[in-house]
Design a protein around this motif. Sequence first.
Motif, PDB file in Angstrom:
ATOM      1  N   TRP A   1       0.755  -1.120   0.005  1.00 33.28           N
ATOM      2  CA  TRP A   1       0.233   0.025  -0.076  1.00 33.28           C
ATOM      3  C   TRP A   1       0.935   1.324  -0.080  1.00 33.28           C
ATOM      4  O   TRP A   1       1.867   1.304   0.618  1.00 33.28           O
ATOM      5  N   GLU A   2       0.438   2.186  -0.692  1.00 32.98           N
ATOM      6  CA  GLU A   2       1.193   3.441  -0.751  1.00 32.98           C
ATOM      7  C   GLU A   2       0.949   4.107   0.468  1.00 32.98           C
ATOM      8  O   GLU A   2      -0.060   4.145   1.008  1.00 32.98           O
ATOM      9  N   PRO A   3       2.043   4.894   0.997  1.00 27.84           N
ATOM     10  CA  PRO A   3       1.721   5.675   2.269  1.00 27.84           C
ATOM     11  C   PRO A   3       0.651   6.838   2.305  1.00 27.84           C
ATOM     12  O   PRO A   3       0.000   7.039   3.231  1.00 27.84           O
ATOM     13  N   GLN A   4       0.504   7.471   1.017  1.00 25.61           N
ATOM     14  CA  GLN A   4      -0.508   8.575   1.232  1.00 25.61           C
ATOM     15  C   GLN A   4      -1.781   8.072   0.356  1.00 25.61           C
ATOM     16  O   GLN A   4      -1.497   7.113  -0.686  1.00 25.61           O
ATOM     17  N   GLN A   5      -2.917   8.625   0.748  1.00 24.24           N
ATOM     18  CA  GLN A   5      -4.181   8.415   0.132  1.00 24.24           C
ATOM     19  C   GLN A   5      -4.363   9.353  -0.996  1.00 24.24           C
ATOM     20  O   GLN A   5      -3.671  10.349  -0.957  1.00 24.24           O
ATOM     21  N   GLU A   6      -5.085   8.736  -2.051  1.00 23.44           N
ATOM     22  CA  GLU A   6      -5.534   9.635  -3.282  1.00 23.44           C
ATOM     23  C   GLU A   6      -6.864   9.492  -3.435  1.00 23.44           C
ATOM     24  O   GLU A   6      -7.576   8.397  -3.580  1.00 23.44           O
TER      25      GLU A   6
ATOM     26  N   ARG B   1      -7.030   4.316  -0.293  1.00 21.38           N
ATOM     27  CA  ARG B   1      -5.400   3.873  -0.582  1.00 21.38           C
ATOM     28  C   ARG B   1      -5.499   3.001  -1.760  1.00 21.38           C
ATOM     29  O   ARG B   1      -6.235   2.819  -2.439  1.00 21.38           O
ATOM     30  N   TRP B   2      -4.239   3.334  -2.365  1.00 26.80           N
ATOM     31  CA  TRP B   2      -3.709   2.603  -3.740  1.00 26.80           C
ATOM     32  C   TRP B   2      -2.719   1.651  -3.439  1.00 26.80           C
ATOM     33  O   TRP B   2      -1.740   1.700  -2.594  1.00 26.80           O
TER      34      TRP B   2
END
Length: 392
Positions: A55-60, A64-65
């Motif tokens: 999972w990438e640390p920041q949401q978009e 989550r991505w």
Amino acid sequence: MQLTVAVKIPDGITVDQYRELCFGSSETVTASRLAEPVLRGAYGKRVEPHLLGEWEPQQEEGVRWRLTQHDSPASVADLFSLYRAAVVNTIGCKSTGDWFCYPASFIEKIDCCDSEASFRDVHENELKNVIARSVDVSEVRPQSLASLIPEDSSLTKSTSLYCNMSSSLEIRWSGPGEGEFAQHLQRLVILESALLQYWQIRLLDRRVGVTNGNLRRVREIQREAIFGLREYRDSSISFGSAIDLVERLLSEWRTDRLYGHVLESIDQLQQLVVSAESERSAKRANVLAGIGLIVAVFLGLPAIGDTLDIADKVKVGGFAGVLVKPFHALASRGESGTWIGYLVFLTAVLLCLLTLTSKRRWSRKLRRRRDAGISWPLGTVAIVQRADSQDG
């Protein structure tokens, strides 16, 4: 569902490498980035065991991505299957499993040549191979090459646009090579509209061709077909060269045949409705006739008694006397004669019913016992086996 996937083509690739990239089943995807709602829609609540990557640390966009580097390359078809499973599971419908990938390529810059004319002089066969995609034009007969290489549909000299039933290609020969993504979208809108119309008529053809003969179901299919054809005809692309391109693609996809088949199927559905209504009316008439017969049977006893009273007053003599004589015999028996007449009346009714029923069953058996094969409506055909010639 129509899913558009944008993929950047690497710089400096050869014609063979380009042709390999232009298929949905080509395993060329080395990394993927997917949103959590898509993954949960495809795999359900227990999504973690199916996931690769991190999972990438920041949401978009508030979710989550998941970024995955594939050990073995995946394909665009794999990505489509994942999104299709997510959509189907979310809306709770069944998937038909029928789809195809339509690649649309945009070449923004040609490095080896400075103009279209010079490129065609040096790379004419390579250009045809790029347009044809799946075959080597050097192996194709000249008379068949025209069906593989469509005409240039571009209105300007700075670009060339080739569209056929399996793919489309736009090449920019001059002008800026960057910042043209909006123009790509203008092309994609036309292609998406054509694809949408094609799948509308294709699925509608499949829908009207399947029925179990149930009258209510047939009427539902008719209603769907009427509104489906209206939606198919009301295209958002309706003027200029855009509609010409859409009509050309629809013609290559043979939508005119599908449209004609849908109209024919609708007519056959109407015949089913008329036949079912006629059968229902016949059954209703038979029921009413049966009720009338039952009423006549139950009300026949008083009528028979009145008939015998009248017949008893008629003098026996002449031709009329011969006809009335059996009634005189019954009338002389009193009430027992009335019952005998009533039983004779019931016997006659039952014999009529049995006769009609046996004729109907016999006609059905005759239809079932017809000789196997196909009847020839244009006369008699004689098949003659000739003996082998003994000459020489």
